[in-house]
Design an enzyme around this catalytic site. Structure first.
Site, short mmCIF file in Angstrom:
data_model
loop_
_atom_site.label_atom_id
_atom_site.label_comp_id
_atom_site.label_asym_id
_atom_site.label_seq_id
_atom_site.Cartn_x
_atom_site.Cartn_y
_atom_site.Cartn_z
N CYS B 73 0.80 -1.23 0.00
CA CYS B 73 0.00 0.00 0.00
C CYS B 73 0.84 1.28 0.00
O CYS B 73 0.46 2.30 -0.58
CB CYS B 73 -0.94 0.04 1.21
SG CYS B 73 -1.73 -1.55 1.60
N CYS B 76 1.81 3.65 -3.14
CA CYS B 76 0.84 4.63 -3.67
C CYS B 76 0.31 5.58 -2.60
O CYS B 76 0.11 6.76 -2.84
CB CYS B 76 -0.34 3.91 -4.33
SG CYS B 76 0.08 3.20 -5.94
N HIS B 77 0.00 5.04 -1.41
CA HIS B 77 -0.66 5.87 -0.38
C HIS B 77 0.33 6.58 0.54
O HIS B 77 -0.06 7.49 1.26
CB HIS B 77 -1.62 5.02 0.45
CG HIS B 77 -2.77 4.46 -0.33
ND1 HIS B 77 -3.85 5.23 -0.72
CD2 HIS B 77 -3.01 3.22 -0.82
CE1 HIS B 77 -4.71 4.47 -1.40
NE2 HIS B 77 -4.22 3.24 -1.47
N MET B 114 -7.56 1.65 -7.82
CA MET B 114 -7.19 0.74 -6.73
C MET B 114 -7.17 -0.69 -7.26
O MET B 114 -8.14 -1.14 -7.88
CB MET B 114 -8.23 0.90 -5.62
CG MET B 114 -8.13 -0.09 -4.51
SD MET B 114 -6.84 0.35 -3.31
CE MET B 114 -7.26 -0.88 -2.05
N HIS B 357 10.19 12.43 -11.07
CA HIS B 357 10.46 11.00 -10.97
C HIS B 357 11.83 10.66 -11.55
O HIS B 357 12.80 10.60 -10.82
CB HIS B 357 9.33 10.21 -11.64
CG HIS B 357 9.42 8.76 -11.39
ND1 HIS B 357 9.16 8.21 -10.15
CD2 HIS B 357 9.79 7.72 -12.18
CE1 HIS B 357 9.36 6.91 -10.20
NE2 HIS B 357 9.75 6.58 -11.42
N HIS B 400 7.51 8.58 -18.46
CA HIS B 400 8.46 7.77 -17.69
C HIS B 400 9.67 7.51 -18.59
O HIS B 400 9.72 6.51 -19.29
CB HIS B 400 7.82 6.45 -17.24
CG HIS B 400 8.69 5.67 -16.30
ND1 HIS B 400 9.83 4.99 -16.70
CD2 HIS B 400 8.62 5.48 -14.96
CE1 HIS B 400 10.40 4.42 -15.65
NE2 HIS B 400 9.69 4.70 -14.59
#
Lengths: 571, 571
Positions: B73, B76-77, B114, B357, B400
């Site tokens: 998790c 992402c979170h 999700m 990134h 990316h």
């Protein structure tokens, strides 16, 4: 002579109570969600109430506890309760002690330096009980404060183009003094020639310092509540022209002084949140925020609450020296990049000592000397080579220079002096490695002030004066706390003690500032909020009282700043 | 063509699951107290359990929840659950949803991106239930990690004076490849001339990248577990000579490349704690830590979890470019100050875009181009003037670049290319403002790759090649995920699709690297941990398979790095 450590900590706590820490209530008006600020209570330590947990409080009690903690405890123990001058009082420590123990401690204080909050009557028995429970509760997340909040606090009362185009006619405005009326949340502007109080300006609460802009035209005040007030001295009645609350608690403000940047930028150092905020110099429009949280220099552990102490502007580079207290880092912050299309700040992070507090320039304004008060050291930055060049044993306990005092001594050469909060020493340090290498970066003279104990907060001199003045407001002996000591600039010995005038007996004499000419010294008679204090003006030659400035408006005068001397860093 | 946002987020989550996020267990071996790290659950939100609170967990269940959260998790979170790619799932949000809702969400995923953790079988029904409760609990304070912990992790296996004085005889060691064996926590060293596997080196778990030292003598690997392994390529059997765990989770490592600093320093960027750590280049002895927590560029709010993405060393200055993801700042970090007596780091904090990134140099190595993936932008730093000079719409969704690909195009002039995770576009951007001002800092050609959807992760070329290779490992279409697309360097059109050899069907083809001569392209066939993967070597002229490198040791090969091309930033 030195004094025991417990006295020292008591004196520091007293300093917080009296001079630095004031009631400004719980932080309100906070637009942020109050998260992510480094709350230290982990979930597991709060799981499941047992029979022993008598520390639960109602929401209203928690709010009251927060307020008292912020006003009385945070200065020493920190907003996050991790300790600095005081101990770590996070729940895992306080719960192990229990409510009864904590109540006794808060009531009676301790030899290690905790003040007797109950016995002294500052906290009521109910408040003591509340706080004994409060500190066992999880540390509330302190409020965050970011650019949206800062921008919302911005007020311009008089736009730049509506301000006077020239200084006031018929006034020697560079000899104005700004006098902090601490507990009133105001600053009085006084004409140093005529002693006339020209205006009283609303500022942030408990103004810590005033700084002038590089031209001298503006005063910037920084309140303990983090509020910056910009005062235009060219107005007939100098008044606030802009206001900003860049942080929630602060001690330091400075402007850009380098050629091409005169009156251009200002910078505030935050106690909470721990960060610096850069603003436009003439509008206070916020430009940049940089967090100062980081890794401390001794062991390299993370410090969220890395507060910003003194900031000074280098006269020779477009750079501020920013002292980060709890990490012990001196940041050389180059503001010239703000001129570029995509403006940026360049920071050289120099590791020095903990806890950096205050300091000043040597006579040549090349070296900046800062006290690291937990280590009894003075750290010296050479702003020409932009390096830390010396770390000096101060010779006393808890050096507190304010800005210090600079002397061109006939035998020792250029010296810089600091007093101490924790011992009765004034140290004279050689600052001329080229001309007087044998004396450089060492204490060439350690003077003992008369009487037992420390409590000195400021020393001050002027190039036109033969005297150095030292106050003692934190000494528990009332006859020392109201005295100013006068040191001869050549012998470096105490030659006279200026006792407070009879009328002001019971108040302290604190902070000295010369007039522009260097012929007078102004000292504050600092009493309670319900007393009428005064500025006592001494003649620098006769050392007699020349004038007493007072009035109903003279509420808790503390620091007072001469425009010319502040612009030119004369001390 | 573009694809819906829900697909995109699903793909990014998949990237986290497959490529970036691995099980490395709860953080252990942490010598710090785990406080002050920005725990977000305030005391008041946890006061008093009501009947509705069915989310309480035992200590053991909390530990299991922490482990799953970190592995599945947090990518992402965020560790602090404040959200980044995923939503904010702090207790005040999750409790409002309730356990049943959360269980359904974790089981089935959502169109917003999700993943279907339960339906896919990655989490068991019990684990889903546990996590539905876990995320309603206060956010546990993530472990702190400071210099004492870092120093305790330091190991030197072979001291500098015991290492070989010269490169291995008879080996073209600059054509060695380091192949990441991701789920094995190892790196294989392969001779690019003979395809011989020379040694397998124990490294941190799930190595994210390998970087060479400036001389090429050393490989530095950085594991997702934050562990750095230093591999000496001059040994007959290259092996680890030192190890350090500067952070607990990481993605980036770089060395000092400027003249006079060859092989001297290394720097790691932390995901947790969010900070950079500078080390000695040949021993990994830790020197400095700088926190990257700060204020983000869009609104100026505080971000504790400001993770460090790509770091590159400027060839022309003693400077690293450090990309701070969540604040959107590009830090130019001057390491030359570490040479001074009291060594310091000087940081120019340039505000760019979120979330920075990865990126690479233009052909001239003057400009560094970085993807801001939340904004579909490419930010360009001119390392000569040390300014942000351009912010470019990338033309697709979620750029990316990896390092990107550089081309000297006959018509357009110098170009830099990036693919996208969120759309099937490869963008070619002009990078020569002096020679080709009309094309500079704009997309001069937007190529659509064959087939629906994005999923490209890397593009690669070589000055001796006429091809540009693009992978598609994140495309849900298995026939696209195992394909490599070959773009003609002159027409900038796709000319061939290299389908994975039949034997490896079901695996993905990912990451391309040329041999030193630029005559071969190495691609990983990346399967599950229980499968034997391969490095597939394509002939760059014929585009046929020339060699397949495999063995029992070939477990989950992903990134692979040629020594010479990495030293010289050839792509």
């Amino acid at each position: 002579m030195n004094i025991p450590r417990h006295w020292l900590l008591g004196a520091m706590a007293a300093l917080s109570i009296g001079f630095l820490v004031v009631g400004c209530g719980p932080q309100s008006g906070n637009g942020s969600s109050g998260n992510g600020a480094g709350n230290t209570d982990v979930a597991s330590s709060d799981g499941g109430a047992s029979d022993k947990e008598d520390w639960h409080l109602s929401d209203a009690e928690m709010e009251r506890g927060k307020e008292i903690f912020f006003n009385r405890c945070a200065g020493c123990h920190g907003v996050l309760r991790k300790g600095a001058t005081g101990k770590n009082i996070e729940p895992q420590n306080t719960r192990a002690k229990g409510t009864a123990y904590l109540e006794a401690m808060i009531t009676n204080g301790s030899p290690a330096g905790m003040p007797e909050w109950g016995k002294s009557g500052i906290l009521s028995p109910e408040e003591v009980k509340l706080m004994a429970k409060y500190v066992q509760n999880p540390v509330p997340a302190p409020p965050e404060w970011g650019m949206p909040d800062i921008k919302a606090s911005h007020k311009v009362f008089v736009p730049v183009d509506k301000r006077p185009p020239a200084p006031p006619a018929g006034r020697n405005w560079q000899n104005y003094f700004g006098v902090v009326l601490r507990d009133a949340g105001k600053v009085a502007i006084i004409d140093g020639d005529s002693y006339e109080m020209i205006n009283i300006v609303d500022t942030g609460f408990a103004v810590h310092i005033l700084r002038t802009s590089a031209s001298g035209r503006y005063f910037y005040s920084i309140g303990r509540d983090g509020k910056v007030t910009l005062i235009d001295l060219w107005m007939d009645k100098p008044d606030r022209v802009a206001e900003l609350r860049p942080v929630l608690e602060a001690r330091s403000i400075e402007t850009s002084r380098y050629e091409g940047y005169v009156d251009k930028y200002a910078i505030v150092g935050g106690y909470w949140p721990p960060m610096v905020v850069v603003m436009e110099g003439d509008t206070l429009e916020p430009l940049k925020i940089v967090s100062t949280a980081g890794y401390e220099v001794d062991e390299g552990t993370y410090v969220r609450e890395a507060r910003v102490a003194a900031i000074v502007a280098d006269h020779h580079h477009p750079t501020w020296v920013v002292n980060v207290k709890e990490t012990g880092q001196m940041w050389l912050m180059d503001y010239s990049g703000l001129n570029k299309k995509e403006g940026s700040l360049k920071i050289d992070m120099i590791e020095a000592q903990r806890y950096l507090h205050d300091g000043g320039w040597d006579l040549s304004k090349r070296y900046f000397l800062v006290a690291a008060n937990a280590k009894n050291k003075i750290c010296v930055i050479d702003t020409e080579t932009q390096q830390l060049v010396a770390t000096i044993e101060s010779g006393g306990m808890v050096p507190h220079p304010g800005r210090g005092a600079t002397i061109d001594h006939p035998a020792y050469g250029p010296l810089w002096a600091t007093g101490h909060i924790g011992s009765n020493h004034v140290s004279f340090i050689g600052t001329d490695p080229e001309g007087h290498p044998d004396n450089a970066w060492k204490v060439v003279k350690l003077l003992e002030l008369p009487g037992v104990g420390g409590g000195n907060v400021f020393v001050k001199t002027h190039p036109n004066s033969n005297n150095i003045y030292c106050d003692r407001p934190l000494n528990p002996d009332k006859d020392l706390a109201d005295s100013i000591f006068v040191i001869d600039k050549e012998t470096l010995e105490n030659k006279k003690t200026l006792v407070i005038p009879e009328k002001y007996k019971g108040m302290k004499q604190v902070h000295m500032e010369y007039n522009r000419a260097g012929t007078e010294v102004w000292v504050a008679a600092w009493g309670r909020k319900d007393q009428q204090g005064a500025i006592i003006v001494y003649d620098d030659k006769t050392l007699e009282v020349k004038k007493i400035i007072t009035g109903e408006w003279m509420v808790t005068p503390t620091g007072h700043f001469n425009v010319y001397n502040t612009v030119h860093d004369i001390y």
